[in-house]
Design an enzyme around this catalytic site. Structure first.
Site, PDB file in Angstrom:
ATOM      1  N   ARG A 142      -2.243  -6.061  -8.122  1.00  0.00           N
ATOM      2  CA  ARG A 142      -1.072  -6.878  -7.817  1.00  0.00           C
ATOM      3  C   ARG A 142      -0.852  -7.943  -8.872  1.00  0.00           C
ATOM      4  O   ARG A 142       0.267  -8.292  -9.192  1.00  0.00           O
ATOM      5  CB  ARG A 142      -1.242  -7.558  -6.456  1.00  0.00           C
ATOM      6  N   SER A 174      -3.081  -7.676   2.830  1.00  0.00           N
ATOM      7  CA  SER A 174      -3.361  -7.463   4.253  1.00  0.00           C
ATOM      8  C   SER A 174      -3.819  -8.740   4.933  1.00  0.00           C
ATOM      9  O   SER A 174      -3.421  -9.023   6.061  1.00  0.00           O
ATOM     10  CB  SER A 174      -4.420  -6.377   4.429  1.00  0.00           C
ATOM     11  N   HIS A 194       0.842  -1.199   0.000  1.00  0.00           N
ATOM     12  CA  HIS A 194       0.000   0.000   0.000  1.00  0.00           C
ATOM     13  C   HIS A 194       0.880   1.254   0.000  1.00  0.00           C
ATOM     14  O   HIS A 194       0.653   2.187  -0.775  1.00  0.00           O
ATOM     15  CB  HIS A 194      -0.896   0.050   1.245  1.00  0.00           C
ATOM     16  N   LYS A 236     -16.614  -6.619   6.449  1.00  0.00           N
ATOM     17  CA  LYS A 236     -15.648  -7.279   5.567  1.00  0.00           C
ATOM     18  C   LYS A 236     -14.926  -8.401   6.298  1.00  0.00           C
ATOM     19  O   LYS A 236     -14.232  -8.174   7.275  1.00  0.00           O
ATOM     20  CB  LYS A 236     -14.640  -6.269   5.024  1.00  0.00           C
TER      21      LYS A 236
END
Length: 167
Positions: A99, A137, A24, A48
């Protein structure tokens, strides 16, 4: 309330940043020279994946620490539809990271929906440096929860916060 005018030199980089990773930070560092200001928009996202590991305020604080060396970057939290947040601050660009090819389909859908909701705002896709292309993450959280070494994936302040949280 009047909407602010659209500023094409103001970009928003949205995400949950749970936690913010070196990937990030790399994308923000790549975007910062392209714009007058970049707002890293930390989404509350309570639903989430069973809820975030860090609270919204913790994620904002960690992102501010990780990005402190970038003077034209501001970190803000939001708890509404991204399109509404973008309109509220008058951003002309949404930054999204890619990515791998597998990210493209989902990101293309998001960009198309955002174009429908806020047609005056463009989406800009950036790719991270190769050494960060595999970092996510969720993987960092899993490695951290299980006591693995995450020092190569996150800012030292994030590593310390994760250690305190899960060890």
């Amino acid at each position: 309330m009047d909407k602010p005018s659209i500023n094409r030199r103001l970009a928003v980089y949205p995400g949950t940043f749970d936690p913010i990773t070196n990937g990030h930070s790399d994308l923000v560092a790549r975007a910062a020279p392209l714009f007058e200001r970049v707002v890293v928009a930390v989404a509350e996202s309570p639903n989430k994946g069973g809820g975030p590991g860090f609270s919204l305020q913790e994620r904002i604080a960690l992102a501010r620490l990780a990005l402190a060396d970038l003077p034209n970057v501001e970190v803000r939290g939001f708890d509404c539809l991204l399109a509404k947040f973008v309109e509220q601050i008058g951003a002309g660009v949404i930054i999204r990271g890619l990515r791998a090819v597998s990210d493209f389909e989902y990101e293309f859908q998001l960009a198309s929906m955002n174009r429908h909701l806020i047609p005056q705002t463009e989406t800009l896709f950036l790719t991270p440096a190769e050494q960060y292309s595999f970092i996510s993450s969720s993987l960092v959280r899993e490695i951290g929860r299980l006591g693995g070494d995450i020092s190569g994936f996150v800012h030292p302040a994030v590593q310390q916060a994760m250690r305190q949280r899960w060890l």
